[in-house]
Design an enzyme around this catalytic site. Structure first.
Site, PDB file in Angstrom:
ATOM      1  N   LYS A  63      67.611 110.301  32.650  1.00  0.00           N
ATOM      2  CA  LYS A  63      67.381 109.956  31.232  1.00  0.00           C
ATOM      3  C   LYS A  63      66.136 109.088  31.062  1.00  0.00           C
ATOM      4  O   LYS A  63      66.145 108.082  30.365  1.00  0.00           O
ATOM      5  CB  LYS A  63      68.604 109.279  30.628  1.00  0.00           C
TER       6      LYS A  63
HETATM    7  O1  LIG Z   1      75.471 113.020  26.552  1.00  0.00           O
HETATM    8  C1  LIG Z   1      75.647 112.757  27.738  1.00  0.00           C
HETATM    9  C2  LIG Z   1      74.635 112.792  28.669  1.00  0.00           C
HETATM   10  C3  LIG Z   1      74.925 112.532  29.979  1.00  0.00           C
HETATM   11  N1  LIG Z   1      76.179 112.234  30.380  1.00  0.00           N
HETATM   12  C4  LIG Z   1      76.419 112.012  31.833  1.00  0.00           C
HETATM   13  O2  LIG Z   1      77.286 113.048  32.312  1.00  0.00           O
HETATM   14  C5  LIG Z   1      78.263 112.515  33.182  1.00  0.00           C
HETATM   15  C6  LIG Z   1      79.641 112.681  32.572  1.00  0.00           C
HETATM   16  O3  LIG Z   1      80.635 112.169  33.444  1.00  0.00           O
HETATM   17  P1  LIG Z   1      82.197 112.466  33.244  1.00  0.00           P
HETATM   18  O4  LIG Z   1      82.836 111.691  34.338  1.00  0.00           O
HETATM   19  O5  LIG Z   1      82.413 113.944  33.377  1.00  0.00           O
HETATM   20  O6  LIG Z   1      82.563 111.958  31.898  1.00  0.00           O
HETATM   21  C7  LIG Z   1      77.858 111.058  33.436  1.00  0.00           C
HETATM   22  O7  LIG Z   1      77.015 111.038  34.567  1.00  0.00           O
HETATM   23  C8  LIG Z   1      77.069 110.688  32.200  1.00  0.00           C
HETATM   24  O8  LIG Z   1      76.085 109.709  32.479  1.00  0.00           O
HETATM   25  C9  LIG Z   1      77.182 112.193  29.463  1.00  0.00           C
HETATM   26  O9  LIG Z   1      78.366 111.928  29.785  1.00  0.00           O
HETATM   27  N2  LIG Z   1      76.888 112.462  28.153  1.00  0.00           N
END
Ligand SMILES: O=c1ccn([C@@H]2O[C@H](COP(=O)(O)O)[C@@H](O)[C@H]2O)c(=O)[nH]1
Length: 275
Positions: free
Chosen positions: A95
């Site tokens: 990001k």
């Molecule tokens: O909008 C967003 C952008 C990035 N993320 C990232 O994805 C994973 C989600 O993790 P989970 O454990 O499946 O919830 C995490 O690395 C976030 O930084 C997001 O969730 N939403």
């Protein structure tokens, strides 16, 4: 091979829209590794090996490595993924977003140091903060568009009075990624699985770019609604689940449990394509 071609090849080969997210948190590791940041590589490598034939992509989140001074382990992990799963593209979730000269350094970090195939970027600072990444012709960049968190509304759903048609900010980002910013077809968009209506709207505005869709699993996003809103045969969607897979078990069988959860999620996503 372009990043888009890599995604399409992995989707075909593994019959999958699932991206396994690698968010290593030592306090959640199984007994014997628990609390030990030196085991981050071992933990992630086991998940990668257990799921490599089930995924369209892997997505390590850089903060989980940097917070533990484990960048060297991330470098090893990137090399390991390349060796054991050369067909699976790796999206570095960083990001980033900064002025052009600094963006050049971030791009070198993602693509040269870590060897990522794509990176996530904030578009907030404008095109000159994105263009340094596009100088790597085989690499991809996913712009944050409508993120999965509730606070995404604070800015992303604001209306832009001075832009023709007065779109919402996330709609404007989608249109830029589909059109004028997408010089060589390298851009994609991040849209949360927690907002299927917005995925549908993004697809209307950006019909051919790949979508990275986090939010199924731990965040409770609807996997079936996500696929129905975003999937197109000619434009991949990459549906990420991190914690629900990495921590499917807190015992010694964590990698086998991760495989079972990945397979279950992969199958739900595949079935939704038919519906
Ligand atoms: O909008 C967003 C952008 C990035 N993320 C990232 O994805 C994973 C989600 O993790 P989970 O454990 O499946 O919830 C995490 O690395 C976030 O930084 C997001 O969730 N939403």
């Amino acid at each position: 091979m372009s990043f888009l071609d890599q995604l399409q090849a992995a989707q075909r080969q593994n019959r999958s829209l699932l991206c396994v997210g690698l968010d290593p948190e030592p306090s959640r590791f199984p007994e014997g590794m628990k609390g030990d940041p030196r085991r981050i590589y071992d933990f992630c490598a086991a998940i990668v090996e257990a799921t490599a034939d089930l995924v369209i992509a892997f997505k390590p989140q850089i903060a989980y490595f940097a917070a533990h001074r484990a960048e060297d382990q991330l470098e090893r992990l990137m090399a390991h993924m390349r060796a054991v799963a050369p067909q699976v593209p790796v999206i570095l979730d960083a990001k980033r977003g900064d002025i052009g000269s600094t963006a050049e350094q971030y791009a070198a970090e993602a693509f040269e140091r870590y060897g990522a195939d794509a990176v996530t970027l904030s578009p907030f600072m404008g095109f000159d903060s994105v263009s340094p990444y596009l100088r790597y012709p085989d690499k991809g960049a996913f712009l944050l568009c409508r993120t999965s968190n509730p606070g995404g509304d604070d800015l992303q759903s604001q209306r832009l009075a001075d832009v023709p048609g007065q779109p919402l900010l996330y709609e404007h980002v989608a249109a830029l990624a589909q059109g004028p910013w997408n010089l060589n077809g390298q851009l994609g968009l991040v849209v949360g699985a927690t907002y299927p209506q917005e995925i549908r709207r993004v697809r209307e505005l950006a019909p051919t770019v790949p979508l990275l869709i986090p939010g199924v699993g731990a965040q409770g996003g609807d996997a079936v609604a996500t696929v129905r809103a975003g999937w197109r045969a000619d434009a991949p969607i990459v549906v990420n689940s991190s914690r629900a897979i990495c921590y499917a078990s807190s015992a010694a069988d964590f990698a086998a449990a991760a495989r079972r959860e990945a397979e279950r999620t992969r199958d739900v996503l595949e079935a939704a394509k038919q519906g």
